[in-house]
Design a protein around this motif. Structure first.
Motif, PDB file in Angstrom:
ATOM      1  N   PRO A 204       0.801  -1.234   0.000  1.00 43.63           N
ATOM      2  CA  PRO A 204       0.000   0.000   0.000  1.00 43.63           C
ATOM      3  C   PRO A 204       0.830   1.280   0.000  1.00 43.63           C
ATOM      4  O   PRO A 204       0.419   2.288  -0.566  1.00 43.63           O
ATOM      5  N   THR A 205       2.016   1.235   0.621  1.00 41.75           N
ATOM      6  CA  THR A 205       2.863   2.429   0.635  1.00 41.75           C
ATOM      7  C   THR A 205       3.484   2.678  -0.730  1.00 41.75           C
ATOM      8  O   THR A 205       3.523   3.816  -1.218  1.00 41.75           O
ATOM      9  N   LEU A 206       3.945   1.620  -1.380  1.00 37.08           N
ATOM     10  CA  LEU A 206       4.500   1.779  -2.728  1.00 37.08           C
ATOM     11  C   LEU A 206       3.422   2.207  -3.710  1.00 37.08           C
ATOM     12  O   LEU A 206       3.690   2.964  -4.648  1.00 37.08           O
ATOM     13  N   HIS A 207       2.193   1.729  -3.492  1.00 36.50           N
ATOM     14  CA  HIS A 207       1.093   2.173  -4.342  1.00 36.50           C
ATOM     15  C   HIS A 207       0.880   3.680  -4.189  1.00 36.50           C
ATOM     16  O   HIS A 207       0.711   4.395  -5.182  1.00 36.50           O
ATOM     17  N   LEU A 208       0.870   4.154  -2.950  1.00 36.15           N
ATOM     18  CA  LEU A 208       0.706   5.591  -2.703  1.00 36.15           C
ATOM     19  C   LEU A 208       1.837   6.378  -3.361  1.00 36.15           C
ATOM     20  O   LEU A 208       1.585   7.402  -4.014  1.00 36.15           O
ATOM     21  N   LEU A 209       3.059   5.920  -3.205  1.00 37.83           N
ATOM     22  CA  LEU A 209       4.190   6.627  -3.790  1.00 37.83           C
ATOM     23  C   LEU A 209       4.110   6.633  -5.314  1.00 37.83           C
ATOM     24  O   LEU A 209       4.465   7.621  -5.962  1.00 37.83           O
ATOM     25  N   GLY A 210       3.628   5.536  -5.892  1.00 40.03           N
ATOM     26  CA  GLY A 210       3.452   5.501  -7.341  1.00 40.03           C
ATOM     27  C   GLY A 210       2.391   6.472  -7.808  1.00 40.03           C
ATOM     28  O   GLY A 210       2.567   7.177  -8.817  1.00 40.03           O
ATOM     29  N   ALA A 211       1.257   6.524  -7.082  1.00 39.30           N
ATOM     30  CA  ALA A 211       0.188   7.469  -7.429  1.00 39.30           C
ATOM     31  C   ALA A 211       0.679   8.903  -7.284  1.00 39.30           C
ATOM     32  O   ALA A 211       0.367   9.776  -8.108  1.00 39.30           O
ATOM     33  N   PHE A 212       1.459   9.155  -6.231  1.00 37.51           N
ATOM     34  CA  PHE A 212       2.021  10.487  -6.011  1.00 37.51           C
ATOM     35  C   PHE A 212       2.968  10.851  -7.156  1.00 37.51           C
ATOM     36  O   PHE A 212       2.974  11.986  -7.640  1.00 37.51           O
ATOM     37  N   GLY A 213       3.747   9.875  -7.610  1.00 32.29           N
ATOM     38  CA  GLY A 213       4.659  10.120  -8.724  1.00 32.29           C
ATOM     39  C   GLY A 213       3.925  10.449 -10.013  1.00 32.29           C
ATOM     40  O   GLY A 213       4.344  11.323 -10.776  1.00 32.29           O
ATOM     41  N   LEU A 214       2.814   9.770 -10.249  1.00 33.52           N
ATOM     42  CA  LEU A 214       2.029  10.063 -11.451  1.00 33.52           C
ATOM     43  C   LEU A 214       1.431  11.463 -11.395  1.00 33.52           C
ATOM     44  O   LEU A 214       1.363  12.159 -12.416  1.00 33.52           O
ATOM     45  N   GLU A 215       0.987  11.864 -10.209  1.00 30.04           N
ATOM     46  CA  GLU A 215       0.451  13.223 -10.098  1.00 30.04           C
ATOM     47  C   GLU A 215       1.535  14.255 -10.345  1.00 30.04           C
ATOM     48  O   GLU A 215       1.316  15.263 -11.030  1.00 30.04           O
TER      49      GLU A 215
END
Length: 324
Positions: A204-215
């Motif tokens: 879940p943390t890597l998912h958040l970081l990936g979503a943050f990176g896309l934004e």
């Protein structure tokens, strides 16, 4: 993804307008309008404010209240297309309110557009009750306000208003696929287009970081489009102080592993880095005695330096988390 919605629509609207042969200044105006329309679907979050003072209160109460109406009517592709047509027709009516136009032409546009928008209100009320009607009402009012501003102050025509609205409203729900429940793309039809959140990682943390990176990627895209249209150097506006973002590698130890549901713990720290980095630049360019002398060049450097600092902070946090 709140900022990402607007930045993606700006980049698509401004870049697309420039490719279509519009002058850079006009392309920027179209991009700003598209970005503004991309924020309109999130007016359904106004109801979530009631959760801050409800029985649960705080962040949990806010998100709990938001699930009642968020990502439903205002995030529908069907509603987005229909409302874009409605706003375009209303813009045609407003644009025709000039001397010399025939009365029938003056009335036809806004009446047709308002008929479509009232139909959307009726559908939302029938499908979601009073709360859905209230949310759709806020959506329509916000769209009409942007339409009136685009015609009155931006001098944009109905076709451009409709296209900008379409880009902003239709692109918005796709940005929500990574966070929370998927939007109801085909509302009011009970035919879910996507049933589960799109996961970038089982962690879940890597998912958040990936979503943050896309934004962040969408924001950088918008910055690149802006710099190209204004003939500025993107790299030239990034100061070395952005390197301070690397210090947030320690945040992986200080901040509990964030997830989408507790993203604020991570985001607040990253944004703080983005403010601390360019703050001296803003003070140097705009001392208190000359704060009114605003100019785009002076704003671009602090903003892009802050964005670079936030990007490095996010990457550093990700590296620190991966090494734990």
């Amino acid at each position: 993804m709140f900022v990402g919605h607007a930045m993606l629509a700006f980049a698509l609207g401004a870049g697309g307008a420039r490719l279509a042969g519009r002058r850079p200044e006009r392309a920027l105006s179209i991009g700003v309008l598209a970005g503004a329309f991309a924020t309109v679907p999130d007016v359904d979050m106004l109801y979530a404010l009631s959760g801050l003072v409800g029985e649960t209160g705080g962040v949990e109460g806010f998100w709990s209240a938001s699930t009642l109406v968020h990502r439903a009517a205002t995030h529908s592709l069907l509603v987005g297309v229909a409302s874009a047509v409605g706003f375009s027709l209303c813009a045609a009516g407003l644009a025709s309110l000039r001397p010399g136009e025939r009365p029938l032409v003056r009335a036809a546009g806004p009446l047709s557009g308002l008929a479509i928008l009232f139909a959307l209100l009726a559908v939302a009320g029938a499908a979601s009750g009073p709360l859905g009607l209230a949310v759709m009402g806020a959506f329509v009012l916000a769209g009409l306000a942007l339409t009136a501003a685009a015609v009155r102050f931006g001098g944009l025509g109905p076709g451009v208003v409709g296209a900008a609205a379409l880009v902003g409203l239709v692109s918005h729900p796709f940005g929500d696929l990574l966070t929370g429940e998927p939007p109801l793309f085909l509302y009011p039809l009970e035919a879910p287009l996507v049933t589960e959140r799109v996961l970038l990682s089982p962690d879940p943390t890597l998912h958040l970081l990936g979503a943050f990176g896309l934004e962040l990627a969408t924001i950088w895209l918008a910055a690149l489009v802006y710099c190209r249209l204004t003939e500025r150097s993107l790299r030239g506006h990034v100061h070395w102080r952005a390197a301070l973002g690397v210090a947030y590698v320690g945040g992986a130890l200080a901040v509990p592993a964030p997830t989408v549901d507790s993203a604020y713990r991570f985001v607040f720290g990253v944004l703080a880095i983005g403010v601390v980095g360019p703050a001296p630049l803003a003070r140097r360019i705009y001392p208190a005695t000359r704060i009114a002398q605003w100019r785009p060049d002076g704003v671009a450097t602090p903003l892009l330096t802050g964005l670079a600092a936030i990007t490095l902070a996010g990457l550093s946090f990700a590296v620190g988390y991966a090494l734990l």
